[in-house]
Design a protein around this motif. Sequence first.
Motif, PDB file in Angstrom:
ATOM      1  N   ILE A 222      -3.965   2.149  -8.078  1.00  0.00           N
ATOM      2  CA  ILE A 222      -2.540   2.023  -8.380  1.00  0.00           C
ATOM      3  C   ILE A 222      -2.360   1.863  -9.890  1.00  0.00           C
ATOM      4  CG2 ILE A 222      -0.424   0.753  -7.900  1.00  0.00           C
ATOM      5  CD1 ILE A 222      -1.650   2.089  -5.471  1.00  0.00           C
TER       6      ILE A 222
ATOM      7  N   SER B 170       4.014  -2.165 -10.763  1.00  0.00           N
ATOM      8  CA  SER B 170       3.675  -0.741 -10.774  1.00  0.00           C
ATOM      9  C   SER B 170       4.302  -0.081 -11.998  1.00  0.00           C
ATOM     10  CB  SER B 170       4.165  -0.071  -9.494  1.00  0.00           C
ATOM     11  OG  SER B 170       5.568  -0.197  -9.370  1.00  0.00           O
TER      12      SER B 170
ATOM     13  N   GLY C  15       0.834  -1.200   0.000  1.00  0.00           N
ATOM     14  CA  GLY C  15       0.000   0.000   0.000  1.00  0.00           C
ATOM     15  C   GLY C  15       0.864   1.243   0.000  1.00  0.00           C
TER      16      GLY C  15
ATOM     17  N   LEU D 135      -2.748 -10.860  -5.279  1.00  0.00           N
ATOM     18  CA  LEU D 135      -1.664 -10.058  -4.732  1.00  0.00           C
ATOM     19  C   LEU D 135      -0.509 -10.944  -4.272  1.00  0.00           C
ATOM     20  CD1 LEU D 135      -3.813  -7.528  -2.691  1.00  0.00           C
ATOM     21  CD2 LEU D 135      -2.768  -7.190  -4.928  1.00  0.00           C
TER      22      LEU D 135
ATOM     23  N   LEU E  34      -3.614  -1.943  -0.569  1.00  0.00           N
ATOM     24  CA  LEU E  34      -4.091  -2.026  -1.953  1.00  0.00           C
ATOM     25  C   LEU E  34      -5.530  -2.503  -2.032  1.00  0.00           C
ATOM     26  CD1 LEU E  34      -1.053  -3.654  -3.792  1.00  0.00           C
ATOM     27  CD2 LEU E  34      -1.639  -1.244  -3.616  1.00  0.00           C
TER      28      LEU E  34
ATOM     29  N   SER F 275      -8.068   2.921  -2.841  1.00  0.00           N
ATOM     30  CA  SER F 275      -6.753   2.715  -3.433  1.00  0.00           C
ATOM     31  C   SER F 275      -6.865   2.574  -4.947  1.00  0.00           C
ATOM     32  CB  SER F 275      -6.104   1.457  -2.841  1.00  0.00           C
ATOM     33  OG  SER F 275      -4.882   1.177  -3.475  1.00  0.00           O
TER      34      SER F 275
ATOM     35  N   GLY G  27      -8.808  -1.011  -5.619  1.00  0.00           N
ATOM     36  CA  GLY G  27      -9.233  -1.770  -4.453  1.00  0.00           C
ATOM     37  C   GLY G  27     -10.738  -1.748  -4.271  1.00  0.00           C
TER      38      GLY G  27
ATOM     39  N   ILE H 250       3.230  -6.305  -7.878  1.00  0.00           N
ATOM     40  CA  ILE H 250       1.910  -6.236  -7.261  1.00  0.00           C
ATOM     41  C   ILE H 250       1.293  -7.624  -7.150  1.00  0.00           C
ATOM     42  CG2 ILE H 250      -0.419  -5.293  -7.460  1.00  0.00           C
ATOM     43  CD1 ILE H 250       0.765  -2.894  -8.906  1.00  0.00           C
TER      44      ILE H 250
END
Length: 305
Positions: free
Chosen positions: A187, A227, A165, A255, A180, A185, A202, A240
Amino acid sequence: MARDRSQSSDYTGPLRRILLAVLVLALLGIFIVWRIDSPRVERFRAQITDQIVPNFDWAMAPVTGTINLVRDFQSYQRLSAQNQELRSELRRMQTWKEAALQLEQENARLLDLNNVRLDPRLTYVTGVVMADSGSPYRQSVLLNIGGRDGLIEGWATMDGIGLVGRISGVGENTARVILLTDASSRIPATIQPSGQRAIVAGDNSAAPPIDFLENPDLVRPGDRVISSGDGGVFPEGLLIGQIAADPGGRLRVRLAADFERLEFLRVLRHHGTESVADHPSVIRSGLGAADNAFPLPNFAPQAVE
């Protein structure tokens, strides 16, 4: 009938006394013979023993069985006591086993933190997870490091393998991490090997979905998600997870970080983005440039007659 009974009692009484006297005399004789210390008597005793004792095995069987039963009972008591001791030792061993497994898992996570390969330009500080939000509507944890350690909001946090996170609140001694999986969230991510750009959004579930995917046909379950570094919030190339498909066919991310056992988190010092200072001088400087280009009219109040 009464007379017959009286006559039988008259005969049985003296007969019992005679038999008792004979028995006493026989026992007394046996005792005396057995106590005489003479070779002849010793030979006599040996002959009697050889003739009588082997024929009395059936009489000794109940005694031998009773003795064996008592010994078996004593042995059973000892076995029961040993069984209780073994059970207590087994419980202690199970407790030690659980402690050893926890230490092994903690050691493995610490080794993962030490062995994970990051950009050599990135530095980090490791903190201990003290508590979590405990709410299904907000996914966050609290670290025991904060402003005294130089933490800044927005920095990425990782466990031994994957991204966890970002820092969303910094105190002097603590910092809060939005995970996450939290609904707030978002990303930016890159899916390898296709290179597709997407957003990992998320939704308070263990596997957040993929949004804004350019070409879903190029993405397959098992593809690696990292990422992208877009927006300058997170460094590029942080793992991730992997792509997975839910029963409805929607693409989600399995994850890489173990969110069930978050004990140590690594906070990455990422100075790639300049923070915008919330200072009045920024607003005044902007208004000054605007005043030079477009002068504002004068709305001075006028006197009312």
